[in-house]
Design a protein around this motif. Structure first.
Motif, PDB file in Angstrom:
ATOM      1  N   PHE A  92     -16.634  15.868  -2.265  1.00 56.19           N
ATOM      2  CA  PHE A  92     -16.717  14.874  -2.835  1.00 56.19           C
ATOM      3  C   PHE A  92     -17.125  14.542  -3.936  1.00 56.19           C
ATOM      4  O   PHE A  92     -18.304  15.128  -3.776  1.00 56.19           O
ATOM      5  N   VAL A 138     -12.175  15.399  -4.123  1.00 61.35           N
ATOM      6  CA  VAL A 138     -11.633  14.700  -4.169  1.00 61.35           C
ATOM      7  C   VAL A 138     -12.668  13.527  -4.607  1.00 61.35           C
ATOM      8  O   VAL A 138     -14.026  12.910  -4.986  1.00 61.35           O
ATOM      9  N   GLU A 184      -9.073   8.981  -4.218  1.00 59.30           N
ATOM     10  CA  GLU A 184      -9.364   9.087  -2.915  1.00 59.30           C
ATOM     11  C   GLU A 184      -8.089  10.498  -3.095  1.00 59.30           C
ATOM     12  O   GLU A 184      -7.167  10.258  -1.464  1.00 59.30           O
ATOM     13  N   ASN A 195      -1.435  13.617   1.449  1.00 59.88           N
ATOM     14  CA  ASN A 195      -2.451  12.470   2.067  1.00 59.88           C
ATOM     15  C   ASN A 195      -2.597  13.244   3.628  1.00 59.88           C
ATOM     16  O   ASN A 195      -1.982  12.864   4.564  1.00 59.88           O
ATOM     17  N   GLU A 250      -5.237  11.414   5.119  1.00 58.00           N
ATOM     18  CA  GLU A 250      -5.875   9.307   6.005  1.00 58.00           C
ATOM     19  C   GLU A 250      -4.299   9.203   6.757  1.00 58.00           C
ATOM     20  O   GLU A 250      -3.435   9.182   6.446  1.00 58.00           O
ATOM     21  N   THR A 269     -12.680   5.769   9.049  1.00 55.08           N
ATOM     22  CA  THR A 269     -12.635   4.785   8.175  1.00 55.08           C
ATOM     23  C   THR A 269     -13.710   4.340   7.847  1.00 55.08           C
ATOM     24  O   THR A 269     -14.872   4.465   6.811  1.00 55.08           O
ATOM     25  N   ARG A 281     -10.235  15.270   5.042  1.00 53.62           N
ATOM     26  CA  ARG A 281      -9.969  13.700   4.175  1.00 53.62           C
ATOM     27  C   ARG A 281     -10.192  13.597   2.754  1.00 53.62           C
ATOM     28  O   ARG A 281     -10.532  14.515   2.471  1.00 53.62           O
ATOM     29  N   GLN A 282      -9.629  12.824   2.661  1.00 58.05           N
ATOM     30  CA  GLN A 282     -10.094  12.550   1.273  1.00 58.05           C
ATOM     31  C   GLN A 282     -11.293  10.313   1.658  1.00 58.05           C
ATOM     32  O   GLN A 282     -11.632  10.358   0.125  1.00 58.05           O
ATOM     33  N   VAL A 283     -11.769  10.387   2.458  1.00 59.93           N
ATOM     34  CA  VAL A 283     -11.901  10.007   2.196  1.00 59.93           C
ATOM     35  C   VAL A 283     -13.399  10.028   3.078  1.00 59.93           C
ATOM     36  O   VAL A 283     -13.113  10.595   4.387  1.00 59.93           O
TER      37      VAL A 283
END
Lengths: 249, 249
Positions: B5, B41, B45, B71, B73, B103, B142-144
Protein backbone atom coordinates in the motif's frame (compact mmCIF):
# COMPACT_ATOMS: atom_id res chain seq x y z
CA UNK A 1 -24.49 -23.20 32.85
CA UNK A 2 -21.44 -25.45 32.87
CA UNK A 3 -21.64 -28.38 30.48
CA UNK A 4 -19.72 -31.69 30.51
CA UNK A 5 -19.65 -34.70 28.23
CA UNK A 6 -20.05 -38.23 29.62
CA UNK A 7 -19.53 -41.42 27.66
CA UNK A 8 -22.55 -43.13 29.27
CA UNK A 9 -24.98 -44.41 26.67
CA UNK A 10 -28.09 -44.35 28.83
CA UNK A 11 -29.33 -42.04 31.52
CA UNK A 12 -28.38 -43.77 34.81
CA UNK A 13 -31.18 -44.34 37.26
CA UNK A 14 -28.96 -44.03 40.31
CA UNK A 15 -26.45 -41.48 41.51
CA UNK A 16 -23.40 -41.42 39.35
CA UNK A 17 -19.79 -41.08 40.43
CA UNK A 18 -18.34 -38.34 38.24
CA UNK A 19 -15.06 -38.96 36.40
CA UNK A 20 -12.06 -37.40 38.16
CA UNK A 21 -11.49 -34.53 35.69
CA UNK A 22 -15.12 -33.42 35.79
CA UNK A 23 -15.28 -33.78 39.58
CA UNK A 24 -12.12 -31.71 39.94
CA UNK A 25 -13.38 -28.96 37.62
CA UNK A 26 -16.77 -28.80 39.33
CA UNK A 27 -15.58 -28.78 42.92
CA UNK A 28 -12.21 -27.03 42.70
CA UNK A 29 -12.48 -24.63 39.75
CA UNK A 30 -16.21 -23.83 40.00
CA UNK A 31 -16.50 -24.50 43.77
CA UNK A 32 -19.67 -26.48 43.29
CA UNK A 33 -21.55 -27.69 46.36
CA UNK A 34 -24.31 -30.21 46.90
CA UNK A 35 -27.28 -29.21 44.71
CA UNK A 36 -25.17 -27.16 42.29
CA UNK A 37 -26.74 -27.62 38.86
CA UNK A 38 -24.90 -28.34 35.64
CA UNK A 39 -25.52 -29.91 32.24
CA UNK A 40 -24.42 -33.30 31.01
CA UNK A 41 -24.33 -34.56 27.42
CA UNK A 42 -24.57 -38.36 27.21
CA UNK A 43 -23.47 -40.55 24.33
CA UNK A 44 -26.96 -40.16 22.84
CA UNK A 45 -25.94 -36.52 22.11
CA UNK A 46 -28.83 -35.28 24.27
CA UNK A 47 -28.47 -32.66 26.98
CA UNK A 48 -29.59 -33.44 30.55
CA UNK A 49 -29.85 -31.23 33.60
CA UNK A 50 -27.87 -32.66 36.54
CA UNK A 51 -27.05 -31.71 40.12
CA UNK A 52 -24.39 -32.61 42.63
CA UNK A 53 -25.73 -35.01 45.29
CA UNK A 54 -22.68 -35.79 47.44
CA UNK A 55 -19.07 -34.68 47.77
CA UNK A 56 -16.58 -36.52 49.94
CA UNK A 57 -12.79 -36.46 50.12
CA UNK A 58 -12.29 -38.51 47.00
CA UNK A 59 -15.55 -38.77 45.11
CA UNK A 60 -18.21 -36.48 43.69
CA UNK A 61 -21.63 -37.89 42.93
CA UNK A 62 -24.40 -36.41 40.82
CA UNK A 63 -27.90 -37.22 39.74
CA UNK A 64 -28.94 -36.76 36.16
CA UNK A 65 -32.36 -35.11 36.01
CA UNK A 66 -34.58 -34.35 33.05
CA UNK A 67 -33.56 -34.20 29.41
CA UNK A 68 -33.51 -30.68 27.98
CA UNK A 69 -35.20 -29.94 24.70
CA UNK A 70 -32.28 -28.30 22.92
CA UNK A 71 -30.46 -28.91 19.68
CA UNK A 72 -27.50 -26.74 18.73
CA UNK A 73 -25.95 -29.03 16.14
CA UNK A 74 -25.73 -28.04 12.48
CA UNK A 75 -28.42 -29.84 10.42
CA UNK A 76 -25.67 -31.30 8.22
CA UNK A 77 -22.54 -33.09 9.39
CA UNK A 78 -19.41 -31.22 8.32
CA UNK A 79 -15.92 -32.66 8.17
CA UNK A 80 -13.13 -30.08 8.01
CA UNK A 81 -10.04 -31.60 6.35
CA UNK A 82 -7.09 -29.22 6.54
CA UNK A 83 -3.63 -29.63 5.12
CA UNK A 84 -1.37 -29.77 8.18
CA UNK A 85 -0.56 -26.12 8.97
CA UNK A 86 2.49 -24.60 10.65
CA UNK A 87 2.92 -23.68 14.31
CA UNK A 88 -0.12 -23.69 16.55
CA UNK A 89 -2.62 -23.18 13.73
CA UNK A 90 -3.93 -26.75 14.03
CA UNK A 91 -4.96 -25.81 17.57
CA UNK A 92 -6.70 -22.63 16.40
CA UNK A 93 -8.53 -24.52 13.63
CA UNK A 94 -9.60 -27.22 16.10
CA UNK A 95 -10.92 -24.76 18.67
CA UNK A 96 -12.75 -22.51 16.21
CA UNK A 97 -14.12 -25.30 13.99
CA UNK A 98 -15.54 -26.93 17.13
CA UNK A 99 -17.25 -23.69 18.18
CA UNK A 100 -18.63 -23.28 14.68
CA UNK A 101 -20.15 -26.76 14.53
CA UNK A 102 -17.79 -29.20 12.75
CA UNK A 103 -18.41 -32.93 13.36
CA UNK A 104 -14.96 -34.21 12.35
CA UNK A 105 -11.64 -32.38 12.06
CA UNK A 106 -9.03 -34.02 9.90
CA UNK A 107 -5.43 -32.98 9.29
CA UNK A 108 -3.44 -34.44 6.45
CA UNK A 109 -0.05 -33.99 4.80
CA UNK A 110 -0.12 -32.19 1.47
CA UNK A 111 2.59 -31.96 -1.20
CA UNK A 112 3.49 -28.50 0.03
CA UNK A 113 3.01 -29.03 3.79
CA UNK A 114 6.04 -27.73 5.65
CA UNK A 115 4.89 -29.11 8.98
CA UNK A 116 4.97 -32.89 9.40
CA UNK A 117 4.00 -34.99 12.37
CA UNK A 118 6.67 -37.61 13.04
CA UNK A 119 5.05 -41.04 13.51
CA UNK A 120 6.23 -41.19 17.13
CA UNK A 121 4.51 -37.91 17.92
CA UNK A 122 1.20 -38.40 16.12
CA UNK A 123 -0.72 -39.99 18.99
CA UNK A 124 0.28 -37.22 21.40
CA UNK A 125 -0.56 -34.48 18.88
CA UNK A 126 -4.00 -35.95 18.23
CA UNK A 127 -4.61 -36.37 21.94
CA UNK A 128 -3.75 -32.71 22.54
CA UNK A 129 -6.09 -31.52 19.77
CA UNK A 130 -8.82 -33.87 21.02
CA UNK A 131 -8.54 -32.18 24.43
CA UNK A 132 -8.88 -28.75 22.81
CA UNK A 133 -11.95 -29.96 20.92
CA UNK A 134 -13.51 -31.27 24.15
CA UNK A 135 -12.95 -27.97 25.96
CA UNK A 136 -14.32 -25.94 23.04
CA UNK A 137 -17.34 -28.27 22.76
CA UNK A 138 -18.14 -27.73 26.44
CA UNK A 139 -17.67 -23.99 26.21
CA UNK A 140 -19.72 -23.50 23.05
CA UNK A 141 -22.42 -25.85 24.39
CA UNK A 142 -22.10 -28.41 21.62
CA UNK A 143 -23.75 -31.84 21.86
CA UNK A 144 -20.97 -33.51 19.90
CA UNK A 145 -17.21 -33.44 20.45
CA UNK A 146 -15.62 -33.45 16.99
CA UNK A 147 -13.31 -36.37 16.40
CA UNK A 148 -9.72 -35.47 15.46
CA UNK A 149 -8.12 -37.60 12.76
CA UNK A 150 -4.75 -37.51 11.02
CA UNK A 151 -3.73 -38.96 7.65
CA UNK A 152 -0.22 -38.80 6.33
CA UNK A 153 -1.34 -38.45 2.74
CA UNK A 154 -4.19 -37.24 0.56
CA UNK A 155 -5.06 -40.69 -0.78
CA UNK A 156 -5.73 -41.97 2.76
CA UNK A 157 -7.99 -39.00 3.37
CA UNK A 158 -9.95 -39.58 0.18
CA UNK A 159 -10.24 -43.34 0.70
CA UNK A 160 -11.43 -43.01 4.31
CA UNK A 161 -13.60 -39.91 4.41
CA UNK A 162 -16.79 -40.58 2.52
CA UNK A 163 -19.48 -37.88 2.32
CA UNK A 164 -22.64 -37.03 0.38
CA UNK A 165 -21.08 -33.82 -0.96
CA UNK A 166 -17.37 -32.96 -1.17
CA UNK A 167 -15.73 -29.62 -1.90
CA UNK A 168 -12.20 -28.26 -1.90
CA UNK A 169 -11.40 -24.59 -1.27
CA UNK A 170 -8.88 -23.98 -4.01
CA UNK A 171 -7.16 -20.63 -4.44
CA UNK A 172 -6.87 -21.09 -8.18
CA UNK A 173 -10.61 -21.52 -8.71
CA UNK A 174 -11.22 -18.49 -6.49
CA UNK A 175 -8.79 -16.51 -8.70
CA UNK A 176 -10.77 -17.55 -11.75
CA UNK A 177 -13.84 -16.02 -10.13
CA UNK A 178 -15.61 -19.27 -9.14
CA UNK A 179 -18.32 -18.06 -6.76
CA UNK A 180 -21.27 -20.38 -7.28
CA UNK A 181 -20.13 -23.83 -6.10
CA UNK A 182 -20.36 -23.40 -2.32
CA UNK A 183 -23.99 -22.29 -2.50
CA UNK A 184 -24.79 -25.08 -4.96
CA UNK A 185 -23.13 -27.70 -2.76
CA UNK A 186 -25.04 -26.56 0.32
CA UNK A 187 -28.31 -26.63 -1.61
CA UNK A 188 -27.68 -30.28 -2.51
CA UNK A 189 -27.56 -31.29 1.16
CA UNK A 190 -30.56 -32.65 3.05
CA UNK A 191 -30.77 -32.71 6.85
CA UNK A 192 -28.49 -35.36 8.33
CA UNK A 193 -26.29 -35.63 5.23
CA UNK A 194 -22.53 -35.17 5.29
CA UNK A 195 -20.25 -32.56 3.72
CA UNK A 196 -16.51 -32.99 3.36
CA UNK A 197 -14.61 -29.70 2.95
CA UNK A 198 -10.90 -29.84 2.08
CA UNK A 199 -8.37 -27.01 2.56
CA UNK A 200 -4.70 -26.76 1.65
CA UNK A 201 -1.92 -25.85 4.07
CA UNK A 202 0.12 -22.64 3.74
CA UNK A 203 1.56 -23.33 0.28
CA UNK A 204 -1.85 -24.17 -1.17
CA UNK A 205 -2.85 -27.34 -3.00
CA UNK A 206 -1.19 -28.40 -6.24
CA UNK A 207 -3.05 -28.92 -9.48
CA UNK A 208 -2.19 -32.63 -9.23
CA UNK A 209 -3.80 -32.89 -5.82
CA UNK A 210 -6.99 -31.20 -6.99
CA UNK A 211 -6.99 -33.54 -10.01
CA UNK A 212 -6.78 -36.60 -7.73
CA UNK A 213 -9.60 -35.20 -5.62
CA UNK A 214 -11.80 -34.85 -8.69
CA UNK A 215 -11.62 -38.64 -9.10
CA UNK A 216 -13.33 -38.82 -5.71
CA UNK A 217 -16.09 -36.33 -6.67
CA UNK A 218 -14.47 -33.44 -4.79
CA UNK A 219 -15.32 -30.17 -6.58
CA UNK A 220 -13.44 -26.84 -6.24
CA UNK A 221 -15.34 -24.00 -4.61
CA UNK A 222 -14.40 -20.32 -4.29
CA UNK A 223 -14.80 -18.51 -0.97
CA UNK A 224 -15.12 -14.93 -2.19
CA UNK A 225 -12.50 -12.67 -3.78
CA UNK A 226 -10.05 -12.19 -0.91
CA UNK A 227 -7.18 -14.57 -0.19
CA UNK A 228 -7.87 -16.35 3.11
CA UNK A 229 -5.16 -17.91 5.23
CA UNK A 230 -5.20 -21.65 5.73
CA UNK A 231 -6.71 -21.33 9.22
CA UNK A 232 -9.34 -18.77 8.18
CA UNK A 233 -10.92 -20.64 5.25
CA UNK A 234 -12.50 -23.44 7.37
CA UNK A 235 -14.06 -20.81 9.65
CA UNK A 236 -15.51 -19.02 6.62
CA UNK A 237 -17.11 -22.23 5.35
CA UNK A 238 -18.56 -23.23 8.72
CA UNK A 239 -19.97 -19.72 9.27
CA UNK A 240 -21.48 -19.77 5.78
CA UNK A 241 -23.06 -23.19 6.49
CA UNK A 242 -24.62 -21.86 9.69
CA UNK A 243 -25.86 -18.74 7.88
CA UNK A 244 -27.30 -20.89 5.08
CA UNK A 245 -29.05 -23.51 7.23
CA UNK A 246 -29.63 -22.01 10.67
CA UNK A 247 -30.63 -18.38 10.18
CA UNK A 248 -34.13 -17.56 9.00
CA UNK A 249 -34.44 -16.11 5.51
CA UNK B 1 2.21 -11.44 -6.42
CA UNK B 2 3.43 -9.27 -3.56
CA UNK B 3 1.20 -6.29 -2.81
CA UNK B 4 2.01 -3.04 -0.99
CA UNK B 5 0.00 0.00 0.00
CA UNK B 6 1.22 3.53 -0.84
CA UNK B 7 -0.34 6.73 0.43
CA UNK B 8 0.07 8.47 -2.94
CA UNK B 9 -3.21 9.83 -4.21
CA UNK B 10 -2.37 9.84 -7.91
CA UNK B 11 -0.40 7.52 -10.09
CA UNK B 12 3.01 9.17 -10.39
CA UNK B 13 4.25 9.80 -13.91
CA UNK B 14 7.92 9.38 -13.03
CA UNK B 15 9.92 6.75 -11.17
CA UNK B 16 9.05 6.65 -7.54
CA UNK B 17 11.39 6.21 -4.63
CA UNK B 18 9.84 3.48 -2.49
CA UNK B 19 9.39 4.03 1.24
CA UNK B 20 12.12 2.37 3.33
CA UNK B 21 9.96 -0.46 4.75
CA UNK B 22 8.67 -1.49 1.32
CA UNK B 23 12.12 -1.19 -0.24
CA UNK B 24 13.59 -3.34 2.52
CA UNK B 25 10.91 -6.02 2.17
CA UNK B 26 11.22 -6.11 -1.61
CA UNK B 27 14.99 -6.24 -1.87
CA UNK B 28 16.02 -8.04 1.33
CA UNK B 29 13.14 -10.39 2.14
CA UNK B 30 11.95 -11.11 -1.43
CA UNK B 31 15.36 -10.49 -3.08
CA UNK B 32 13.77 -8.43 -5.82
CA UNK B 33 15.92 -7.23 -8.70
CA UNK B 34 15.43 -4.65 -11.42
CA UNK B 35 12.26 -5.54 -13.37
CA UNK B 36 10.76 -7.62 -10.53
CA UNK B 37 7.03 -7.04 -10.70
CA UNK B 38 4.74 -6.33 -7.78
CA UNK B 39 1.42 -4.70 -7.06
CA UNK B 40 0.74 -1.31 -5.49
CA UNK B 41 -2.51 0.00 -4.05
CA UNK B 42 -2.71 3.79 -4.13
CA UNK B 43 -4.93 6.00 -1.98
CA UNK B 44 -7.63 5.73 -4.68
CA UNK B 45 -7.99 2.07 -3.52
CA UNK B 46 -7.11 0.88 -7.02
CA UNK B 47 -4.52 -1.80 -7.75
CA UNK B 48 -1.62 -1.07 -10.12
CA UNK B 49 1.06 -3.29 -11.54
CA UNK B 50 4.55 -1.94 -10.78
CA UNK B 51 8.15 -2.97 -11.39
CA UNK B 52 11.50 -2.19 -9.84
CA UNK B 53 13.52 0.22 -12.03
CA UNK B 54 16.65 0.90 -10.01
CA UNK B 55 18.31 -0.33 -6.80
CA UNK B 56 21.29 1.44 -5.29
CA UNK B 57 22.89 1.29 -1.86
CA UNK B 58 20.22 3.34 -0.16
CA UNK B 59 17.24 3.71 -2.48
CA UNK B 60 14.90 1.51 -4.45
CA UNK B 61 12.93 3.02 -7.31
CA UNK B 62 9.91 1.66 -9.11
CA UNK B 63 7.62 2.55 -11.94
CA UNK B 64 3.90 2.17 -11.55
CA UNK B 65 2.45 0.61 -14.69
CA UNK B 66 -1.14 -0.05 -15.66
CA UNK B 67 -4.13 -0.17 -13.36
CA UNK B 68 -5.52 -3.67 -12.83
CA UNK B 69 -9.23 -4.33 -13.19
CA UNK B 70 -9.82 -6.01 -9.84
CA UNK B 71 -12.12 -5.39 -6.92
CA UNK B 72 -11.93 -7.60 -3.86
CA UNK B 73 -13.70 -5.31 -1.40
CA UNK B 74 -17.04 -6.25 0.14
CA UNK B 75 -19.92 -4.37 -1.54
CA UNK B 76 -20.90 -2.93 1.87
CA UNK B 77 -18.59 -1.23 4.36
CA UNK B 78 -18.45 -3.16 7.61
CA UNK B 79 -17.25 -1.79 10.94
CA UNK B 80 -16.41 -4.43 13.55
CA UNK B 81 -16.77 -2.97 17.06
CA UNK B 82 -15.54 -5.43 19.67
CA UNK B 83 -15.54 -5.10 23.43
CA UNK B 84 -11.86 -5.04 24.38
CA UNK B 85 -10.91 -8.72 24.78
CA UNK B 86 -8.25 -10.33 26.95
CA UNK B 87 -4.73 -11.32 25.97
CA UNK B 88 -3.79 -11.27 22.31
CA UNK B 89 -7.33 -11.67 21.03
CA UNK B 90 -7.46 -8.08 19.77
CA UNK B 91 -4.60 -9.07 17.46
CA UNK B 92 -6.41 -12.17 16.24
CA UNK B 93 -9.62 -10.20 15.60
CA UNK B 94 -7.65 -7.51 13.74
CA UNK B 95 -5.82 -9.98 11.52
CA UNK B 96 -8.84 -12.14 10.70
CA UNK B 97 -11.35 -9.28 10.31
CA UNK B 98 -8.93 -7.68 7.83
CA UNK B 99 -8.68 -10.90 5.82
CA UNK B 100 -12.46 -11.21 5.83
CA UNK B 101 -13.08 -7.69 4.54
CA UNK B 102 -13.79 -5.28 7.44
CA UNK B 103 -13.36 -1.55 6.70
CA UNK B 104 -12.98 -0.32 10.28
CA UNK B 105 -12.05 -2.24 13.43
CA UNK B 106 -13.04 -0.62 16.70
CA UNK B 107 -12.27 -1.74 20.25
CA UNK B 108 -14.14 -0.28 23.19
CA UNK B 109 -14.40 -0.79 26.96
CA UNK B 110 -17.56 -2.54 28.10
CA UNK B 111 -19.02 -2.79 31.62
CA UNK B 112 -17.62 -6.29 31.92
CA UNK B 113 -14.31 -5.82 30.07
CA UNK B 114 -11.49 -7.21 32.16
CA UNK B 115 -8.78 -5.86 29.88
CA UNK B 116 -8.30 -2.09 29.86
CA UNK B 117 -5.85 -0.01 27.88
CA UNK B 118 -4.15 2.54 30.14
CA UNK B 119 -4.25 6.00 28.51
CA UNK B 120 -0.45 6.08 28.26
CA UNK B 121 -0.44 2.82 26.30
CA UNK B 122 -3.35 3.43 23.93
CA UNK B 123 -1.38 5.02 21.11
CA UNK B 124 1.16 2.19 21.07
CA UNK B 125 -1.53 -0.50 21.21
CA UNK B 126 -3.39 1.06 18.29
CA UNK B 127 -0.16 1.43 16.32
CA UNK B 128 0.62 -2.26 16.84
CA UNK B 129 -2.85 -3.36 15.69
CA UNK B 130 -2.65 -0.96 12.73
CA UNK B 131 0.57 -2.71 11.68
CA UNK B 132 -1.12 -6.11 11.92
CA UNK B 133 -4.01 -4.79 9.80
CA UNK B 134 -1.56 -3.50 7.17
CA UNK B 135 0.24 -6.83 6.97
CA UNK B 136 -3.02 -8.78 6.75
CA UNK B 137 -4.36 -6.38 4.10
CA UNK B 138 -1.25 -6.97 1.97
CA UNK B 139 -1.38 -10.72 2.42
CA UNK B 140 -5.09 -11.09 1.70
CA UNK B 141 -4.79 -8.72 -1.27
CA UNK B 142 -7.18 -6.11 0.10
CA UNK B 143 -7.51 -2.65 -1.46
CA UNK B 144 -8.24 -1.01 1.87
CA UNK B 145 -6.33 -1.18 5.16
CA UNK B 146 -8.94 -1.16 7.94
CA UNK B 147 -8.55 1.73 10.34
CA UNK B 148 -8.11 0.74 14.01
CA UNK B 149 -9.97 2.88 16.53
CA UNK B 150 -10.31 2.73 20.32
CA UNK B 151 -13.03 4.22 22.55
CA UNK B 152 -12.95 3.98 26.31
CA UNK B 153 -16.71 3.74 26.61
CA UNK B 154 -19.81 2.63 24.75
CA UNK B 155 -21.29 6.13 24.48
CA UNK B 156 -18.23 7.36 22.56
CA UNK B 157 -18.58 4.43 20.20
CA UNK B 158 -22.27 5.10 19.58
CA UNK B 159 -21.80 8.87 19.16
CA UNK B 160 -18.91 8.50 16.74
CA UNK B 161 -19.71 5.44 14.63
CA UNK B 162 -22.63 6.22 12.37
CA UNK B 163 -23.89 3.59 9.92
CA UNK B 164 -26.88 2.84 7.71
CA UNK B 165 -27.63 -0.38 9.60
CA UNK B 166 -26.44 -1.32 13.10
CA UNK B 167 -26.58 -4.69 14.84
CA UNK B 168 -25.30 -6.13 18.09
CA UNK B 169 -24.50 -9.82 18.54
CA UNK B 170 -26.12 -10.46 21.89
CA UNK B 171 -25.95 -13.83 23.60
CA UNK B 172 -29.32 -13.33 25.29
CA UNK B 173 -31.19 -12.79 22.04
CA UNK B 174 -29.43 -15.83 20.59
CA UNK B 175 -30.61 -17.84 23.63
CA UNK B 176 -34.16 -16.69 22.95
CA UNK B 177 -33.84 -18.17 19.47
CA UNK B 178 -33.49 -14.92 17.52
CA UNK B 179 -32.33 -16.10 14.08
CA UNK B 180 -33.84 -13.69 11.58
CA UNK B 181 -32.27 -10.29 12.26
CA UNK B 182 -28.86 -10.79 10.62
CA UNK B 183 -30.41 -11.81 7.30
CA UNK B 184 -32.93 -8.94 7.51
CA UNK B 185 -30.20 -6.42 8.28
CA UNK B 186 -28.09 -7.56 5.34
CA UNK B 187 -31.09 -7.37 3.03
CA UNK B 188 -31.60 -3.73 4.00
CA UNK B 189 -28.13 -2.79 2.77
CA UNK B 190 -27.47 -1.37 -0.71
CA UNK B 191 -24.04 -1.37 -2.34
CA UNK B 192 -21.75 1.20 -0.73
CA UNK B 193 -23.78 1.48 2.46
CA UNK B 194 -22.33 0.92 5.93
CA UNK B 195 -23.00 -1.72 8.59
CA UNK B 196 -21.92 -1.36 12.22
CA UNK B 197 -21.67 -4.70 14.07
CA UNK B 198 -21.09 -4.63 17.83
CA UNK B 199 -19.76 -7.53 19.94
CA UNK B 200 -19.23 -7.88 23.70
CA UNK B 201 -15.97 -8.88 25.34
CA UNK B 202 -15.60 -12.14 27.33
CA UNK B 203 -18.26 -11.41 29.95
CA UNK B 204 -20.86 -10.48 27.33
CA UNK B 205 -22.84 -7.25 27.15
CA UNK B 206 -25.20 -6.17 29.93
CA UNK B 207 -28.89 -5.55 29.43
CA UNK B 208 -28.26 -1.86 30.21
CA UNK B 209 -25.67 -1.64 27.43
CA UNK B 210 -27.99 -3.23 24.89
CA UNK B 211 -30.74 -0.83 26.05
CA UNK B 212 -28.48 2.20 25.44
CA UNK B 213 -27.60 0.80 22.01
CA UNK B 214 -31.30 0.56 21.12
CA UNK B 215 -31.51 4.36 21.49
CA UNK B 216 -29.00 4.52 18.65
CA UNK B 217 -30.98 2.12 16.41
CA UNK B 218 -28.71 -0.85 17.15
CA UNK B 219 -30.76 -4.07 16.98
CA UNK B 220 -29.81 -7.44 18.55
CA UNK B 221 -29.08 -10.27 16.12
CA UNK B 222 -28.51 -13.97 16.83
CA UNK B 223 -25.62 -15.82 15.18
CA UNK B 224 -26.97 -19.37 15.27
CA UNK B 225 -27.53 -21.68 18.25
CA UNK B 226 -23.96 -22.26 19.45
CA UNK B 227 -22.16 -19.95 21.87
CA UNK B 228 -19.31 -18.22 20.03
CA UNK B 229 -16.30 -16.76 21.78
CA UNK B 230 -15.77 -13.02 21.62
CA UNK B 231 -13.11 -13.36 18.92
CA UNK B 232 -15.11 -15.84 16.81
CA UNK B 233 -18.37 -13.88 16.48
CA UNK B 234 -16.93 -11.08 14.27
CA UNK B 235 -15.47 -13.71 11.93
CA UNK B 236 -18.86 -15.43 11.69
CA UNK B 237 -20.56 -12.14 10.74
CA UNK B 238 -17.95 -11.17 8.14
CA UNK B 239 -18.05 -14.66 6.57
CA UNK B 240 -21.86 -14.51 6.47
CA UNK B 241 -21.71 -11.08 4.80
CA UNK B 242 -19.35 -12.41 2.12
CA UNK B 243 -21.57 -15.46 1.60
CA UNK B 244 -24.66 -13.24 1.35
CA UNK B 245 -23.25 -10.62 -1.03
CA UNK B 246 -20.32 -12.17 -2.89
CA UNK B 247 -21.24 -15.75 -3.69
CA UNK B 248 -23.66 -16.48 -6.50
CA UNK B 249 -27.05 -17.85 -5.52
Amino acid sequence: MQRYFLSQVNKPTEDLELPKDIAHHLTTVLRAEVNTKFEIVLADEQVYLAHVTRIDDVHTFAQIDQQLDVNVELPVKVTIASGLPKGDKAELITQKATELGATRIVFFDTERSVAKWAPAKQARKIERLQKIASGAAEQSHRQVIPEIVYYNNLKQLLENESADVKIVAWEESAKQGEQAQLVQSLEQLATGQTLLTIFGSEGGLSEAEVEIMSQYQVVPAGLGPRILRTETAPLYVLSAISYHFELEK
